[in-house]
Design an enzyme around this catalytic site. Structure first.
Site, PDB file in Angstrom:
ATOM      1  CG  HIS B 128     -35.413  93.795  22.351  1.00  0.00           C
ATOM      2  ND1 HIS B 128     -34.328  94.540  21.893  1.00  0.00           N
ATOM      3  CD2 HIS B 128     -35.550  93.148  21.094  1.00  0.00           C
ATOM      4  CE1 HIS B 128     -34.050  94.775  20.817  1.00  0.00           C
ATOM      5  NE2 HIS B 128     -34.747  93.750  20.189  1.00  0.00           N
ATOM      6  CG  ASP B 206     -40.615  97.248  24.270  1.00  0.00           C
ATOM      7  OD1 ASP B 206     -40.982  97.928  23.127  1.00  0.00           O
ATOM      8  OD2 ASP B 206     -39.621  96.815  24.208  1.00  0.00           O
ATOM      9  CD  GLN B 209     -42.170  91.986  18.350  1.00  0.00           C
ATOM     10  OE1 GLN B 209     -43.117  91.804  17.644  1.00  0.00           O
ATOM     11  NE2 GLN B 209     -41.197  92.233  17.994  1.00  0.00           N
ATOM     12  CE  LYS B 232     -39.776  95.688  16.577  1.00  0.00           C
ATOM     13  NZ  LYS B 232     -38.662  94.903  16.110  1.00  0.00           N
ATOM     14  CB  CYS B 370     -32.142  91.809  20.538  1.00  0.00           C
ATOM     15  SG  CYS B 370     -31.409  92.164  18.929  1.00  0.00           S
TER      16      CYS B 370
END
Lengths: 154, 412
Positions: B128, B206, B209, B232, B370
């Site tokens: 991203h 990261d 998700q 999220k 993104c």
């Protein structure tokens, strides 16, 4: 299904989006600029050639994007044909109002070819698709003679 | 899953999300955009409203009942986040606005404060923008190098290339997604951490998700930094978590200065509060922090085994249904993947697809997500993306698939 989107995805838009008539680079041009929509990745480059009296003699474009952005660019080429840059800018102002609100108070005859896009205001996230080519055109018109323009962002 | 999937009653889960009963344009909402931001359960809504109605004041400073209670509620989120990630120490949890801020914090504090010019940051080809741009800024400001490990055709990290990029020992930090927001691919976090450490690099994941779909254990992964965002994870916007090893946080200089992050201030000099407060300048997102606690409890109440089993079944169903539609191309075929499916339709641009889906009440994302460099490497400028959450049903995926077929006819 989808009868309700025929206002925007009408026969003209589908046809022009699929088979644009003016999607080509000009071999000889006086100005060019690119419009980018960084939110979605759409990109339009416009080339313009001027007549000796300064009017827009020819316009071509290349587009990477959706049906709406391609159809709008294609219709734009015809709408600005033969116009002085100042007239083309005024036409964009009127078209932008039409695209954003669906209204064109002083709806000039010049706007008629763009009316197939009138209902884009019902799709707020798509208005930028319809105005991207115009952004690029105006950026090209803004260039001093003999230079080639950089990116314009909607 | 090696155990039998626990019972998962999706109707009961859905009943806890008030928004899911909304209609959109006269149609039942089919929300397939949870990877952008997930909907909020009643427990999160009630926790935030309840705090505002009964128990709210600024935290860490008041000497009164309301402040003390609010501080306790906010700090309880730190315990919950530490438990969620299996952190050793609650002081390893730094609250931030979102993953973007977490990565920027690491880029500023660890990047400029600890890394040396000439060292490299290694990312992957499916990041991203939030895990690309901070490292470019670090490169330009601090003289570090930015390396990119490629992704193979299936959408998996090319591990041989990844290892080769570590070989010269100059990589100081590997910063990589734990699950791609475009391709759905999980990255092999434990292998990545092992290789990074073997070559002298720290590793940041990261998890924006990944943590939505699976249990994350930062000790099992042997990570150095891990971040996620609350919104999220069925929590509010404006609150996220950076986890880092205590010794790293202790060694890192503060990033932003202000109230709450100091030990003492004079005009000559200031001294810093202990971690994590050293990194938490200013009044934080108090209500959002309290909401995040409710979201974590909500996830734990359902249980990651059930969540992962439900979403694996949904993803399998979606891949089967979408692949069966003529003209649909699913982008990303990783073996190990989560509930995010990107696709293109041969006859229509992704934006047109998204607009027509929207008219049927179906919310998907369309665009470059993104992740422009990834899209470019795939030779695409946009895809449509359906992403699933704990409330997604197989019926909704069927509605998506049926509607895509009709869209293709529309553009015939």
């Amino acid at each position: 299904m989808f009868e309700d989107v025929r206002d925007l995805y009408n026969a003209t838009i589908i046809e022009r989006g699929r088979r644009p008539q003016h999607m080509h680079r000009l071999e000889a041009f006086d100005a060019t600029a690119q419009g980018d929509n960084p939110m979605c990745g759409d990109r339009v480059r416009v080339w313009v050639k001027f007549a000796t009296d300064g009017a827009i003699a020819e316009t071509g474009f290349d587009a990477r994007g959706c049906e709406i952005s391609k159809a709008s660019a294609d219709l734009m080429v015809e709408a600005v044909q033969g116009r002085q840059p100042a007239d083309a800018r005024a036409l964009f102002a009127a078209f932008r109002t039409l695209a954003q609100t669906g209204q064109c108070p002083a709806c000039a005859e010049a706007l008629a070819p763009l009316l197939p896009l009138a209902s884009v205001h019902e799709y707020p996230s798509r208005v930028k698709c319809a105005t991207l080519a115009w952004q690029a055109l105006v950026a090209a018109l803004d260039q001093p003679a003999g230079t080639t323009g950089e990116t314009s962002r909607e | 899953m090696n155990a039998i999937p626990p019972l998962f009653d999706v109707a009961r889960v859905r009943a806890q999300f008030p928004i899911l009963s909304q209609t959109v344009r006269g149609k039942q909402l089919v929300f397939l955009d949870s990877a952008a931001s997930a909907q909020k359960p009643r427990a999160v809504i009630d926790a935030m409203v309840g705090a505002m109605e009964t128990q709210y004041a600024n935290i860490h400073r008041g000497l009164h009942w309301m402040s003390e209670r609010t501080t306790d509620a906010y700090e309880a989120t730190r315990d919950a986040a530490a438990r969620l990630l299996n952190a050793r120490d609650r002081h390893e949890i730094v609250f931030v606005r979102n993953s973007t801020e977490a990565i920027n914090l690491v880029a500023h504090s660890y990047g400029r404060g600890i890394m040396k010019p000439g060292q490299a940051v290694l990312i992957s080809g499916m990041e991203h923008h939030s895990n690309i741009v901070p490292w470019q800024m670090l490169r330009d400001a601090h003289g570090t190098e930015l390396r990119v490990a490629p992704v193979n055709e299936a959408g998996e990290l090319d591990m041989a290339a990844f290892e080769a990029l570590l070989a010269d020992g100059r990589v100081g930090l590997v910063a990589i997604t734990h699950m791609s927001n475009v391709l759905g691919s999980y990255t092999p976090a434990e292998r990545i951490a092992k290789l990074a450490h073997a070559h002298g690099a720290k590793v940041l994941f990261d998890g924006s998700q990944a943590i939505v779909h699976r249990r994350v254990d930062v000790q099992a992964i042997d990570a150095d930094f891990y971040c996620f965002t609350g919104h999220k994870l069925y929590g509010p916007t404006g609150i996220g978590v950076l986890w880092a090893r205590r010794e790293l946080l202790d060694a890192m200089p503060p990033w932003m200065g202000g109230g709450d992050m100091i030990s003492s201030v004079t005009y000559e000099r200031s001294t810093w509060a202990e971690v994590p407060h050293k990194f938490e300048a200013g009044t934080p997102a108090i209500l959002e922090g309290i909401g995040l606690h409710a979201a974590i409890q909500f996830m734990e109440g359902i249980g990651y085994d059930a969540i992962a089993a439900h979403e694996a079944a949904l993803t399998e169903h979606a891949l089967a249904r979408l692949s069966a539609i003529e003209g649909v191309r699913v982008i990303g075929r990783a073996q190990d993947r989560g509930g995010v499916v990107s696709f293109t339709l041969d006859r229509a641009h992704a934006h047109d697809v998204a607009t027509l889906l929207d008219r049927q009440g179906i919310a998907v994302r369309a665009g470059h997500h993104c992740a422009e460099p990834l899209m470019r490497s795939l030779g695409l400028d946009s895809t449509a993306r359906a992403s699933f959450g704990i409330y997604t049903t197989p019926d909704e995926i069927d509605v998506l698939a049926d509607t895509l077929g009709r869209i293709r006819e529309f553009f015939a």
